[in-house]
Scaffold this motif. Structure first.
Motif, PDB file in Angstrom:
ATOM      1  N   LEU A  75       1.154  -1.132   0.422  1.00  0.00           N
ATOM      2  CA  LEU A  75      -0.103   0.252  -0.275  1.00  0.00           C
ATOM      3  C   LEU A  75       0.949   1.270  -0.259  1.00  0.00           C
ATOM      4  O   LEU A  75       0.771   2.173  -0.448  1.00  0.00           O
ATOM      5  CB  LEU A  75      -0.923  -0.210   1.391  1.00  0.00           C
ATOM      6  N   SER A  76       2.316   1.537   0.413  1.00  0.00           N
ATOM      7  CA  SER A  76       2.972   2.611   0.393  1.00  0.00           C
ATOM      8  C   SER A  76       3.721   2.301  -0.595  1.00  0.00           C
ATOM      9  O   SER A  76       4.456   3.333  -0.470  1.00  0.00           O
ATOM     10  CB  SER A  76       3.468   2.305   1.902  1.00  0.00           C
ATOM     11  N   ASP A  80       6.418  -3.714  -4.636  1.00  0.00           N
ATOM     12  CA  ASP A  80       5.322  -3.615  -6.384  1.00  0.00           C
ATOM     13  C   ASP A  80       4.785  -4.513  -5.780  1.00  0.00           C
ATOM     14  O   ASP A  80       3.229  -4.558  -6.670  1.00  0.00           O
ATOM     15  CB  ASP A  80       6.306  -4.361  -7.682  1.00  0.00           C
ATOM     16  N   VAL A  81       4.995  -5.468  -5.323  1.00  0.00           N
ATOM     17  CA  VAL A  81       3.751  -6.614  -5.746  1.00  0.00           C
ATOM     18  C   VAL A  81       4.764  -8.029  -4.213  1.00  0.00           C
ATOM     19  O   VAL A  81       5.610  -7.166  -3.285  1.00  0.00           O
ATOM     20  CB  VAL A  81       4.367  -7.713  -6.532  1.00  0.00           C
ATOM     21  N   GLY A  82       3.761  -8.336  -3.649  1.00  0.00           N
ATOM     22  CA  GLY A  82       3.482  -8.701  -2.350  1.00  0.00           C
ATOM     23  C   GLY A  82       2.760  -9.948  -2.399  1.00  0.00           C
ATOM     24  O   GLY A  82       2.515 -10.785  -2.861  1.00  0.00           O
ATOM     25  N   THR A  93      -3.803  -4.608  10.335  1.00  0.00           N
ATOM     26  CA  THR A  93      -4.420  -2.608  10.254  1.00  0.00           C
ATOM     27  C   THR A  93      -3.318  -1.990  10.435  1.00  0.00           C
ATOM     28  O   THR A  93      -2.422  -2.824  10.466  1.00  0.00           O
ATOM     29  CB  THR A  93      -4.487  -2.939  11.667  1.00  0.00           C
ATOM     30  N   ASP A  94      -3.925  -1.023  10.213  1.00  0.00           N
ATOM     31  CA  ASP A  94      -2.520  -0.158  10.413  1.00  0.00           C
ATOM     32  C   ASP A  94      -1.891   0.117  11.495  1.00  0.00           C
ATOM     33  O   ASP A  94      -2.300  -0.648  12.777  1.00  0.00           O
ATOM     34  CB  ASP A  94      -2.870   1.521   9.849  1.00  0.00           C
ATOM     35  N   ALA A  95      -1.247   1.606  12.321  1.00  0.00           N
ATOM     36  CA  ALA A  95      -0.628   1.115  13.029  1.00  0.00           C
ATOM     37  C   ALA A  95      -1.081   1.958  14.511  1.00  0.00           C
ATOM     38  O   ALA A  95      -0.910   1.733  15.460  1.00  0.00           O
ATOM     39  CB  ALA A  95       0.734   2.801  12.644  1.00  0.00           C
ATOM     40  N   ASP A  96      -3.054   2.328  14.247  1.00  0.00           N
ATOM     41  CA  ASP A  96      -3.362   2.847  14.986  1.00  0.00           C
ATOM     42  C   ASP A  96      -4.222   1.299  15.472  1.00  0.00           C
ATOM     43  O   ASP A  96      -5.484   1.590  16.440  1.00  0.00           O
ATOM     44  CB  ASP A  96      -4.168   3.573  14.704  1.00  0.00           C
ATOM     45  N   ILE A 100      -7.070  -1.274   7.992  1.00  0.00           N
ATOM     46  CA  ILE A 100      -6.926  -0.417   6.471  1.00  0.00           C
ATOM     47  C   ILE A 100      -7.870  -0.344   5.431  1.00  0.00           C
ATOM     48  O   ILE A 100      -8.841  -2.215   5.235  1.00  0.00           O
ATOM     49  CB  ILE A 100      -5.239  -1.369   5.714  1.00  0.00           C
ATOM     50  N   ASP A 101      -7.534   0.110   4.136  1.00  0.00           N
ATOM     51  CA  ASP A 101      -8.615  -0.138   3.804  1.00  0.00           C
ATOM     52  C   ASP A 101      -7.950   0.042   2.157  1.00  0.00           C
ATOM     53  O   ASP A 101      -7.203   0.813   1.976  1.00  0.00           O
ATOM     54  CB  ASP A 101      -9.556   0.895   3.538  1.00  0.00           C
ATOM     55  N   PRO A 102      -7.732  -1.633   1.853  1.00  0.00           N
ATOM     56  CA  PRO A 102      -7.259  -1.945   0.419  1.00  0.00           C
ATOM     57  C   PRO A 102      -7.603  -0.961  -0.545  1.00  0.00           C
ATOM     58  O   PRO A 102      -6.463  -1.465  -1.365  1.00  0.00           O
ATOM     59  CB  PRO A 102      -7.328  -3.498   0.548  1.00  0.00           C
TER      60      PRO A 102
END
Length: 103
Positions: A75-76, A80-82, A93-96, A100-102
Motif C-alpha cells: 500500500l505504501s 511492487d508486489v507482495g 491493521t494500521d499503526a493505530d 486498513i482500507d485496501p
C-alpha cells in the motif's frame, strides 16, 4: 469464516504494470518468509512453473518476517508486489490498530 487457505500475489489496484506472473521480472517483491507456505513458497512455486527464478528475476525480494508488513509495504509503494496468505489483506491493521482500507 475462511473456507479456503492459499497464497496470494497482491499488487495495488492502481499498479497496471503487473498483470501476469511474468510481470514480476525486475520488480520489488515483499514476502513474509521463505518458510511461509502460503506467504512465499506457493508463489515461488508458481514462478518456478513459469521458468522464473525468485532470486534472479525480481529486482529484489524482501522477507519481512511479518505478512502484515508486506501488505503495508504494498500500500505504501515500498513493494511492487507482495506474497501473502489468503485473507491477510483483510486482517491487516494500521499503526493505530484500525483495519486498513485496501481500496
Amino acid at each position: 469464516d475462511l473456507d479456503v487457505y492459499g497464497g496470494v500475489i497482491a499488487v495495488r489496484k492502481d499498479n497496471d504494470e503487473i498483470n501476469t506472473i511474468d510481470d514480476l521480472k525486475d520488480k520489488v517483491i515483499g514476502a513474509g518468509a521463505i518458510i511461509d507456505l502460503m506467504g512465499g513458497q506457493m508463489q515461488i512455486y508458481e514462478m518456478i512453473k513459469h521458468e522464473m527464478s525468485y532470486v534472479l528475476d525480481p529486482r529484489q525480494v524482501v522477507f519481512t518476517k511479518d505478512q502484515r508488513e508486506v501488505v503495508r509495504g504494498i500500500l505504501s509503494g515500498r513493494f511492487d508486489v507482495g506474497f501473502v496468505r489468503t485473507a491477510q489483506i483483510q486482517q491487516t491493521t494500521d499503526a493505530d490498530g484500525n483495519q486498513i482500507d485496501p481500496d
